[in-house]
Design a protein around this motif. Structure first.
Motif, PDB file in Angstrom:
ATOM      1  N   ASP A  34      82.794  -1.129  75.915  1.00 51.64           N
ATOM      2  CA  ASP A  34      83.321  -1.522  77.228  1.00 51.64           C
ATOM      3  C   ASP A  34      84.004  -0.350  77.913  1.00 51.64           C
ATOM      4  OD1 ASP A  34      82.368  -3.906  76.596  1.00 51.64           O
ATOM      5  OD2 ASP A  34      84.278  -4.983  76.485  1.00 51.64           O
ATOM      6  N   THR A  35      84.615   0.541  77.107  1.00 58.01           N
ATOM      7  CA  THR A  35      85.319   1.674  77.702  1.00 58.01           C
ATOM      8  C   THR A  35      84.353   2.736  78.185  1.00 58.01           C
ATOM      9  OG1 THR A  35      86.983   1.258  76.029  1.00 58.01           O
ATOM     10  CG2 THR A  35      87.223   3.262  77.298  1.00 58.01           C
ATOM     11  N   LEU A  36      83.400   3.111  77.316  1.00 54.77           N
ATOM     12  CA  LEU A  36      82.599   4.298  77.595  1.00 54.77           C
ATOM     13  C   LEU A  36      81.321   4.012  78.382  1.00 54.77           C
ATOM     14  CD1 LEU A  36      82.806   6.382  74.317  1.00 54.77           C
ATOM     15  CD2 LEU A  36      83.946   6.756  76.491  1.00 54.77           C
ATOM     16  N   TYR A  37      80.665   2.896  78.090  1.00 53.91           N
ATOM     17  CA  TYR A  37      79.317   2.715  78.621  1.00 53.91           C
ATOM     18  C   TYR A  37      79.240   2.792  80.145  1.00 53.91           C
ATOM     19  CZ  TYR A  37      74.469   1.397  78.598  1.00 53.91           C
ATOM     20  OH  TYR A  37      73.126   1.407  78.778  1.00 53.91           O
ATOM     21  N   PRO A  66      85.242 -14.881  78.279  1.00 49.59           N
ATOM     22  CA  PRO A  66      85.336 -15.768  79.429  1.00 49.59           C
ATOM     23  C   PRO A  66      85.429 -14.969  80.721  1.00 49.59           C
ATOM     24  CG  PRO A  66      87.408 -15.711  78.234  1.00 49.59           C
ATOM     25  CD  PRO A  66      86.396 -15.009  77.387  1.00 49.59           C
ATOM     26  N   VAL A  67      85.198 -15.656  81.867  1.00 46.08           N
ATOM     27  CA  VAL A  67      84.957 -14.941  83.120  1.00 46.08           C
ATOM     28  C   VAL A  67      86.096 -14.003  83.510  1.00 46.08           C
ATOM     29  CG1 VAL A  67      84.460 -15.208  85.564  1.00 46.08           C
ATOM     30  CG2 VAL A  67      83.502 -16.811  83.902  1.00 46.08           C
ATOM     31  N   ALA A  68      87.345 -14.529  83.528  1.00 50.91           N
ATOM     32  CA  ALA A  68      88.469 -13.712  83.985  1.00 50.91           C
ATOM     33  C   ALA A  68      88.654 -12.509  83.065  1.00 50.91           C
ATOM     34  CB  ALA A  68      89.743 -14.550  84.019  1.00 50.91           C
ATOM     35  N   GLY A  69      88.626 -12.739  81.755  1.00 47.57           N
ATOM     36  CA  GLY A  69      88.797 -11.664  80.791  1.00 47.57           C
ATOM     37  C   GLY A  69      87.670 -10.661  80.890  1.00 47.57           C
ATOM     38  N   ARG A  70      86.478 -11.169  81.158  1.00 44.34           N
ATOM     39  CA  ARG A  70      85.330 -10.274  81.248  1.00 44.34           C
ATOM     40  C   ARG A  70      85.524  -9.303  82.390  1.00 44.34           C
ATOM     41  NH1 ARG A  70      80.415 -11.917  84.164  1.00 44.34           N
ATOM     42  NH2 ARG A  70      80.953 -13.994  83.415  1.00 44.34           N
ATOM     43  N   PHE A  71      85.992  -9.838  83.533  1.00 49.08           N
ATOM     44  CA  PHE A  71      86.187  -8.985  84.693  1.00 49.08           C
ATOM     45  C   PHE A  71      87.225  -7.907  84.390  1.00 49.08           C
ATOM     46  CE2 PHE A  71      88.600  -7.951  88.497  1.00 49.08           C
ATOM     47  CZ  PHE A  71      87.596  -7.414  89.269  1.00 49.08           C
ATOM     48  N   ARG A  72      88.360  -8.375  83.789  1.00 50.69           N
ATOM     49  CA  ARG A  72      89.423  -7.429  83.529  1.00 50.69           C
ATOM     50  C   ARG A  72      88.926  -6.347  82.580  1.00 50.69           C
ATOM     51  NH1 ARG A  72      94.206  -9.870  80.764  1.00 50.69           N
ATOM     52  NH2 ARG A  72      93.806 -11.647  82.090  1.00 50.69           N
ATOM     53  N   LEU A  80      88.860  -1.382  81.665  1.00 51.38           N
ATOM     54  CA  LEU A  80      88.694  -0.457  80.544  1.00 51.38           C
ATOM     55  C   LEU A  80      88.033   0.855  80.963  1.00 51.38           C
ATOM     56  CD1 LEU A  80      87.858  -2.418  77.300  1.00 51.38           C
ATOM     57  CD2 LEU A  80      89.668  -0.766  77.691  1.00 51.38           C
ATOM     58  N   PRO A  81      86.858   0.790  81.624  1.00 55.87           N
ATOM     59  CA  PRO A  81      86.241   2.071  82.007  1.00 55.87           C
ATOM     60  C   PRO A  81      87.088   2.862  83.002  1.00 55.87           C
ATOM     61  CG  PRO A  81      84.889   0.206  82.709  1.00 55.87           C
ATOM     62  CD  PRO A  81      86.009  -0.349  81.914  1.00 55.87           C
ATOM     63  N   LEU A  82      87.653   2.166  84.001  1.00 52.30           N
ATOM     64  CA  LEU A  82      88.480   2.874  84.980  1.00 52.30           C
ATOM     65  C   LEU A  82      89.695   3.493  84.298  1.00 52.30           C
ATOM     66  CD1 LEU A  82      88.514   0.739  88.243  1.00 52.30           C
ATOM     67  CD2 LEU A  82      87.541   3.004  87.853  1.00 52.30           C
ATOM     68  N   GLY A  83      90.339   2.684  83.420  1.00 51.91           N
ATOM     69  CA  GLY A  83      91.520   3.169  82.717  1.00 51.91           C
ATOM     70  C   GLY A  83      91.202   4.387  81.886  1.00 51.91           C
ATOM     71  N   VAL A 101      90.753   7.416  84.109  1.00 49.27           N
ATOM     72  CA  VAL A 101      92.059   7.932  84.564  1.00 49.27           C
ATOM     73  C   VAL A 101      92.751   8.675  83.427  1.00 49.27           C
ATOM     74  CG1 VAL A 101      94.369   7.246  85.297  1.00 49.27           C
ATOM     75  CG2 VAL A 101      92.369   6.202  86.360  1.00 49.27           C
ATOM     76  N   LEU A 102      92.642   8.110  82.212  1.00 49.50           N
ATOM     77  CA  LEU A 102      93.270   8.727  81.048  1.00 49.50           C
ATOM     78  C   LEU A 102      92.721  10.130  80.808  1.00 49.50           C
ATOM     79  CD1 LEU A 102      95.360   7.390  79.160  1.00 49.50           C
ATOM     80  CD2 LEU A 102      93.534   7.266  77.464  1.00 49.50           C
ATOM     81  N   VAL A 103      91.404  10.278  80.931  1.00 51.87           N
ATOM     82  CA  VAL A 103      90.789  11.590  80.724  1.00 51.87           C
ATOM     83  C   VAL A 103      91.325  12.583  81.748  1.00 51.87           C
ATOM     84  CG1 VAL A 103      88.615  12.867  80.921  1.00 51.87           C
ATOM     85  CG2 VAL A 103      88.696  10.753  79.614  1.00 51.87           C
ATOM     86  N   ILE A 104      91.453  12.137  83.006  1.00 50.86           N
ATOM     87  CA  ILE A 104      91.941  13.051  84.054  1.00 50.86           C
ATOM     88  C   ILE A 104      93.388  13.457  83.785  1.00 50.86           C
ATOM     89  CG2 ILE A 104      92.517  13.189  86.501  1.00 50.86           C
ATOM     90  CD1 ILE A 104      90.006  11.547  87.049  1.00 50.86           C
ATOM     91  N   VAL A 105      94.213  12.468  83.370  1.00 50.57           N
ATOM     92  CA  VAL A 105      95.616  12.788  83.063  1.00 50.57           C
ATOM     93  C   VAL A 105      95.686  13.759  81.890  1.00 50.57           C
ATOM     94  CG1 VAL A 105      97.780  11.840  82.199  1.00 50.57           C
ATOM     95  CG2 VAL A 105      96.549  10.667  84.024  1.00 50.57           C
ATOM     96  N   ALA A 106      94.890  13.512  80.848  1.00 50.46           N
ATOM     97  CA  ALA A 106      94.892  14.385  79.676  1.00 50.46           C
ATOM     98  C   ALA A 106      94.462  15.793  80.066  1.00 50.46           C
ATOM     99  CB  ALA A 106      93.943  13.823  78.605  1.00 50.46           C
ATOM    100  N   TRP A 107      93.486  15.901  80.926  1.00 55.96           N
ATOM    101  CA  TRP A 107      92.999  17.180  81.434  1.00 55.96           C
ATOM    102  C   TRP A 107      94.141  17.938  82.119  1.00 55.96           C
ATOM    103  CZ3 TRP A 107      88.456  17.126  85.532  1.00 55.96           C
ATOM    104  CH2 TRP A 107      88.241  18.416  86.004  1.00 55.96           C
ATOM    105  N   GLN A 108      94.862  17.216  82.988  1.00 56.40           N
ATOM    106  CA  GLN A 108      95.975  17.825  83.711  1.00 56.40           C
ATOM    107  C   GLN A 108      97.044  18.335  82.742  1.00 56.40           C
ATOM    108  OE1 GLN A 108      96.477  17.850  87.288  1.00 56.40           O
ATOM    109  NE2 GLN A 108      98.270  19.100  86.860  1.00 56.40           N
TER     110      GLN A 108
END
Lengths: 273, 272
Positions: A112-115, B13-19, B24-27, B30-37
């Motif tokens: 979910d994180t990487l794909y 379930p739907v709500a959890g799936r969306f979150r 997760l990917p966006l977070g 962002v984490l990679v960019i912060v770590a880079w900085q």
């Protein structure tokens, strides 16, 4: 395709098939494309000669052929680094790509994180990073291998990821109820199921690796077919460009053929079980 | 990809799936960019090797007029060559689908062309067309054209035989069969080809600008890399990514619109 549809009585044979005997009909899918290609080359030869197209703009196939013959040792010498870099990049991309896909297949969190990020990275124009690899790794072959590996890595991960996710859940449940260990499950079920997808990713990766190495040679190299092409092009020696392109095409198709052959061999091994 | 998405959907379930599927990917990005900085600041990496994201942002902010000026030709070249490649590719695929002779004669040659590294022809286009926008556009058309043809032709000939037999027994004309069956059935394949074509277009335009152009983001990248201004290189790459993703999203939206038009009955295609 025509060989399969021919016996069916409802399908009328195509008009041309009547001229060919039944034994020749099977050869049609082979002969027709080759004949078309040969006809195009002949047309090119005569059109270029009749219209007196300058050799700088478009040399005739005969001129390209003689140039190819003369420059063959130099061309093969330049094909060596290109081949070596391409293979190195391809193997690195395949190993890393399949490795990451396995990890993604086992951990839903990782997936979910990487794909989604991998899919986005697959879409963005990574070619633009080529000059950065030169800054990072210099103008040696390591920068080209790294760049080509980077470009061809993504198709492998994504295809292999799809392959691992597509394992038949019923078979996995069967494995579990037979108390197969995770490892046996992987070796006997998941991996063989994912193989077609992995190989389709590897085929894309091989063509991308060649493209990556050639682009790398365009911008930084002192040897290799990409360097040779750019060099001949800037000297306006178009016949030499075409001769190098012929070698590059042969190389590209041969490398692709190797992957296709490997796929067949692996398939045969697995169909024996 | 569809398979993977399906297995995603079964899981939560739907709500959890969306979150989960958005955060997760966006977070992690962002984490990679912060770590880079943080890494850049802590390890004191020279900015020529790897400038921190903040430096890239500063370049984008202070030079946005120049960068946008250069992004404009790149964007127009990309859109133009993508449209031409798609139109030519679909047209050739349609003519291949009407004639078995042409298909058997040309299709294997086209597949062969699909395999060879066409990007290597770029220097020839300079000889033919000179240095300039025209060259990068034509290089991009030439590269993006083949995936569209191969995928569309596959779609146009893979209509279900039962459906075709039904059409024939209803005495549908060849044109009616094409318009109402073959073409709608081929839509997913055509769009799959166009998506590959969209990414190939970007590669063609950038490589064209690397080796020929006097303008465009590819030129900026080469120029800035030569001058050791890595932050500018990365800023130009950010803009290129925006153009590439925008092109892809437009194709994706067009596919949804067409699917809606055809009543959502389109079969799922496979990416070639």
């Amino acid at each position: 395709m025509s060989a399969e549809s021919a016996p069916a009585p409802t399908v009328a044979p195509p008009a041309g098939a009547l001229v060919l005997g039944p034994s020749l009909r099977g050869l049609r899918p082979m002969v027709l494309p080759v004949a078309t290609a040969a006809a195009m080359l002949l047309f090119w030869q005569f059109a270029a000669a009749l219209l007196r197209v300058p050799a700088v703009i478009l040399p005739t196939p005969a001129e390209i052929g003689s140039e190819l013959w003369q420059a063959l040792p130099a061309l093969i010498g330049n094909a060596m680094p290109t081949t070596r870099d391409t293979l190195a990049a391809f193997f690195a991309a395949t190993i890393l790509g399949v490795g990451l896909a396995v990890a993604i297949g086992y951990s839903p969190l990782l997936r979910d994180t990487l794909y989604p990020n991998l899919v986005v990275l697959q879409l963005v124009p990574k070619v633009a990073l080529a000059p950065l690899f030169v800054i990072w790794l210099g103008i040696g072959s390591s920068s080209r291998v790294a760049f080509a590996g980077f470009v061809s890595f993504f198709p492998v991960v994504i295809a292999a990821g799809v392959g691992f996710a597509g394992t038949d859940p019923a078979v996995l449940r069967l494995c579990r109820s037979l108390t197969a260990s995770d490892w046996r499950c992987f070796v006997l079920v998941r991996f063989p199921f994912a193989l077609p997808a992995i190989f389709s990713g590897m085929k894309v990766a091989m063509t991308m690796a060649v493209i990556g190495v050639v682009i790398g040679e365009f911008i930084s190299s002192q040897a290799g077919l990409g360097f040779y092409i750019l060099n001949a092009g800037s000297r306006l020696n178009t016949a030499e460009v075409f001769a190098a392109l012929v070698v590059l095409c042969v190389l590209g198709v041969a490398l692709y053929g190797l992957v296709a052959l490997a796929e067949r061999a692996v398939r045969r091994v697995y169909s024996r079980h | 990809m569809a398979l993977l998405e399906e297995s995603f959907q079964k899981r939560a379930p739907v709500a959890g799936r969306f979150r989960r599927s958005m955060l997760l990917p966006l977070g992690s990005a962002v984490l990679v960019i912060v770590a880079w900085q943080v890494l850049c600041a802590m390890m004191r990496i020279p900015p020529i090797l790897l400038p921190p994201p903040s430096a890239v942002w500063r370049v984008l902010q202070s030079n946005y007029a120049i960068l946008l000026d250069e992004a404009l030709p790149t964007a127009t070249e990309s859109v133009l060559s993508f449209v031409i490649a798609s139109a030519l590719g679909v047209a050739l695929a349609v003519s291949l689908s009407f004639s078995a002779w042409m298909r058997e004669a040309l299709y294997p040659n086209i597949v062969m062309f699909q395999l060879i590294p066409k990007i290597a022809l770029a220097p020839l286009f300079i000889v033919w067309l000179g240095v300039g926008e025209k060259t990068s556009t034509v290089v991009a058309v030439f590269i993006a054209f083949f995936p569209v043809v191969v995928s569309s032709a596959t779609g146009l000939v893979s209509t279900k035989p039962e459906t075709l037999q039904l059409c024939r027994s209803l005495a549908a004309s060849e044109w009616q069969v094409f318009r109402m069956v073959r073409f709608p059935y081929a839509m997913p394949f055509i769009f799959a080809g166009m998506k590959v074509g969209a990414t190939m277009t970007m590669i063609g335009v950038i490589v064209g600008e690397f080796i020929t152009a006097q303008q465009g983001l590819g030129y900026i990248i080469m120029f800035a890399a030569g001058a050791g201004e890595t932050a500018t290189v990365l800023a130009a790459i950010v803009l290129l990514c925006v153009i590439g993703l925008a092109l892809y999203v437009v194709v994706e939206l067009a596919e949804r619109a067409v699917r809606h038009w055809y009543g959502g009955q389109m079969p799922v295609g496979t990416v070639i």
